[in-house]
Scaffold this motif. Structure first.
Motif, short mmCIF file in Angstrom:
data_model
loop_
_atom_site.label_atom_id
_atom_site.label_comp_id
_atom_site.label_asym_id
_atom_site.label_seq_id
_atom_site.Cartn_x
_atom_site.Cartn_y
_atom_site.Cartn_z
N HIS A 48 -21.41 -18.17 28.27
CA HIS A 48 -22.05 -19.44 28.52
C HIS A 48 -23.46 -19.26 29.08
O HIS A 48 -24.42 -19.85 28.60
CB HIS A 48 -21.20 -20.28 29.46
N SER A 49 -23.57 -18.41 30.10
CA SER A 49 -24.88 -18.28 30.73
C SER A 49 -25.89 -17.53 29.85
O SER A 49 -27.06 -17.86 29.85
CB SER A 49 -24.77 -17.66 32.12
N LEU A 50 -25.43 -16.56 29.07
CA LEU A 50 -26.38 -15.85 28.20
C LEU A 50 -26.92 -16.76 27.10
O LEU A 50 -28.08 -16.70 26.75
CB LEU A 50 -25.70 -14.64 27.55
N LEU A 51 -26.04 -17.60 26.56
CA LEU A 51 -26.49 -18.51 25.50
C LEU A 51 -27.46 -19.54 26.06
O LEU A 51 -28.38 -19.98 25.40
CB LEU A 51 -25.30 -19.22 24.85
N LYS A 52 -27.21 -19.93 27.32
CA LYS A 52 -28.06 -20.93 27.94
C LYS A 52 -29.46 -20.37 28.23
O LYS A 52 -30.45 -21.08 28.13
CB LYS A 52 -27.42 -21.35 29.27
N ILE A 53 -29.50 -19.11 28.59
CA ILE A 53 -30.75 -18.52 29.04
C ILE A 53 -31.66 -18.11 27.87
O ILE A 53 -32.86 -17.96 28.05
CB ILE A 53 -30.43 -17.29 29.93
N ALA A 54 -31.07 -17.95 26.67
CA ALA A 54 -31.86 -17.49 25.52
C ALA A 54 -33.11 -18.38 25.39
O ALA A 54 -33.02 -19.59 25.31
CB ALA A 54 -31.01 -17.54 24.25
N ALA A 92 -27.82 -10.74 22.09
CA ALA A 92 -26.88 -11.42 23.01
C ALA A 92 -25.91 -12.29 22.22
O ALA A 92 -24.69 -12.17 22.37
CB ALA A 92 -27.68 -12.26 24.02
N VAL A 93 -26.44 -13.15 21.36
CA VAL A 93 -25.58 -14.07 20.61
C VAL A 93 -24.70 -13.27 19.64
O VAL A 93 -23.50 -13.54 19.50
CB VAL A 93 -26.42 -15.13 19.86
N GLY A 94 -25.29 -12.27 18.98
CA GLY A 94 -24.55 -11.46 18.00
C GLY A 94 -23.39 -10.71 18.65
O GLY A 94 -22.29 -10.67 18.10
N THR A 95 -23.62 -10.13 19.82
CA THR A 95 -22.56 -9.38 20.49
C THR A 95 -21.45 -10.31 20.96
O THR A 95 -20.26 -10.01 20.82
CB THR A 95 -23.15 -8.57 21.68
N LEU A 96 -21.84 -11.46 21.49
CA LEU A 96 -20.83 -12.44 21.94
C LEU A 96 -20.00 -12.94 20.75
O LEU A 96 -18.78 -13.08 20.84
CB LEU A 96 -21.50 -13.64 22.63
N PHE A 97 -20.68 -13.20 19.64
CA PHE A 97 -19.98 -13.68 18.45
C PHE A 97 -19.04 -12.60 17.90
O PHE A 97 -17.89 -12.87 17.54
CB PHE A 97 -21.01 -14.12 17.39
N LEU A 130 -23.19 -2.44 17.54
CA LEU A 130 -23.84 -3.65 17.05
C LEU A 130 -25.00 -4.06 17.97
O LEU A 130 -26.11 -4.33 17.53
CB LEU A 130 -22.82 -4.80 16.95
N CYS A 131 -24.72 -4.09 19.27
CA CYS A 131 -25.72 -4.55 20.24
C CYS A 131 -26.96 -3.64 20.19
O CYS A 131 -28.10 -4.11 20.14
CB CYS A 131 -25.10 -4.56 21.64
N SER A 132 -26.72 -2.35 20.15
CA SER A 132 -27.83 -1.40 20.09
C SER A 132 -28.60 -1.57 18.77
O SER A 132 -29.84 -1.62 18.74
CB SER A 132 -27.22 0.00 20.24
N GLY A 133 -27.86 -1.73 17.67
CA GLY A 133 -28.48 -1.93 16.36
C GLY A 133 -29.33 -3.19 16.33
O GLY A 133 -30.43 -3.21 15.76
N VAL A 134 -28.84 -4.25 16.96
CA VAL A 134 -29.59 -5.51 16.90
C VAL A 134 -30.86 -5.44 17.75
O VAL A 134 -31.92 -5.93 17.36
CB VAL A 134 -28.73 -6.73 17.34
N ARG A 137 -27.42 -11.39 9.83
CA ARG A 137 -28.14 -12.27 8.90
C ARG A 137 -28.03 -13.72 9.38
O ARG A 137 -29.01 -14.47 9.36
CB ARG A 137 -27.54 -12.13 7.48
N ILE A 138 -26.83 -14.13 9.79
CA ILE A 138 -26.62 -15.51 10.25
C ILE A 138 -27.42 -15.77 11.53
O ILE A 138 -28.16 -16.75 11.64
CB ILE A 138 -25.11 -15.78 10.51
N ILE A 139 -27.29 -14.86 12.48
CA ILE A 139 -27.87 -15.15 13.81
C ILE A 139 -29.39 -14.97 13.81
O ILE A 139 -30.10 -15.68 14.52
CB ILE A 139 -27.16 -14.30 14.88
N ASP A 140 -29.88 -14.07 12.97
CA ASP A 140 -31.33 -13.89 12.82
C ASP A 140 -31.95 -15.22 12.37
O ASP A 140 -32.96 -15.68 12.93
CB ASP A 140 -31.55 -12.80 11.76
N VAL A 141 -31.36 -15.87 11.38
CA VAL A 141 -31.88 -17.15 10.88
C VAL A 141 -31.70 -18.25 11.94
O VAL A 141 -32.62 -19.01 12.23
CB VAL A 141 -31.16 -17.55 9.56
#
Ligand SMILES: [Fe+2]
Length: 329
Positions: A138-144, A159-164, A178-182, A265-269
């Protein structure tokens, strides 16, 4: 006069060198002023920390231009900070976000092996934080942030990709890759002319061709650092591949694209649409998802896209959950 930023004194470990000057805000007869409490080059000794504890002072101030040093300090001491119960969850999230943004900023300024390794190491800390802290999502999505910079974009998508991905059931090691790659996914942009990257008008065909080289240029940078980044190649290489085969660099389609590539691809867009850009204003989450569904759905793995809508629903800061339900079939 310099601008000052407040920091939580509980984030400072005794007997460490912080790297930036620490100030107290002291009341005077005419108002208040900042007074140096500990120089950045001197050790922040335990008795200095004890004085703050005794006087119940948990706010110190740093000069804005020195914030990079402070964020780097947080990055190096993150394990200790994360396990300190005196730091409230929301501040912990800010520490994670700011330290990551500072790190990725350094990475884009100097995309060489030391900063690439540093990024991978910290990505693992982010995943540990996400797995340990139940309120992290919740807090990471809010802070983005909604202002677009290449480095904050990478932090938001990570942040969003790893949570998803956690929500999709990815295991710890896969989340770390994934997180490191993103965080590293757009590193190839450092080899593209800034005139093209920052161009406000429409790109010419040649300019667009150059932009399209950034995934492969990114992998080339990672390869130069040795073989330690094999897991990150896939996200870097595939984040512009479309599910229907119309993406780049290889025109891969459907399951030829790794699940990490389809997530990104989804989260980048989504992140590009929901942040302010030089050529367009940030869209609200619902409008962005609608735009993606109506005009770009063939770019995405549709099943995954529907899961992304469900995932965002409960966290939507503007309470558009009921509206977002309408987006699914
Ligand atoms: Fe990209």
């Amino acid at each position: 006069m310099s601008d000052y930023l407040p920091i939580n004194s509980n984030s400072l470990r005794a007997d460490t060198k912080i790297g930036c000057d620490l100030h107290l805000l002291v009341k005077t007869s005419t108002g208040s002023r900042y007074v140096l409490y500990c120089g950045g080059d001197t050790i922040f000794e335990d008795d200095k920390r004890e004085i703050l504890v005794k006087k119940n002072i948990n706010r110190l101030f740093i000069q804005k231009e020195e914030q990079g040093e402070y964020f780097k300090y947080l990055e190096s001491n993150f394990q200790n900070i994360m396990s300190d119960p005196r730091i409230p969850p929301y501040e912990l999230t800010q520490i994670v976000y700011n330290a990551t943004a500072n790190l990725v900023k350094d990475l884009f300024k100097d995309p060489r092996v030391a900063n690439i390794k540093r990024t991978k190491e910290f990505a693992h800390n982010i995943v540990d934080y996400i797995l340990q802290e139940s309120k992290a999502a919740h807090s990471l999505l809010k802070i983005a942030t909604h202002e677009y910079y290449t480095y904050t974009h990478s932090v938001n998508v990570a942040a969003v990709g790893t949570l998803f991905a956690k929500n999709l059931g990815f295991e710890e090691n896969d989340l770390k890759q994934l997180c490191s790659g993103v965080l590293l996914h757009d590193i190839g942009k450092t080899k593209i002319s800034t005139d093209i990257l920052n161009k406000k008008g429409k790109l010419t065909e040649e300019e667009f061709q150059e932009i399209k080289e950034h995934p492969e240029k990114g992998v080339a940078i990672l390869k130069e650092t040795g073989n330690g980044f094999r897991d990150e190649y896939v996200v870097t290489l595939q984040h512009h591949e479309n599910y229907d085969g119309t993406g780049y660099p290889y025109g891969l389609q459907r399951e030829e694209i790794h699940s990490s590539g389809r997530i990104v691809r989804i989260i980048d867009v989504y992140d590009a649409l929901t942040t302010n850009r030089s050529y367009s204003k940030a869209m609200r989450p619902f409008a962005a998802l609608l735009e993606m569904k109506e005009n770009m759905i063939n770019y995405f793995d549709k099943e995954m896209f529907n899961k992304f809508i469900c995932f965002l629903g409960p966290y939507d800061p503007r309470g558009e959950q009921r509206e977002s339900d309408k987006l699914q079939n």
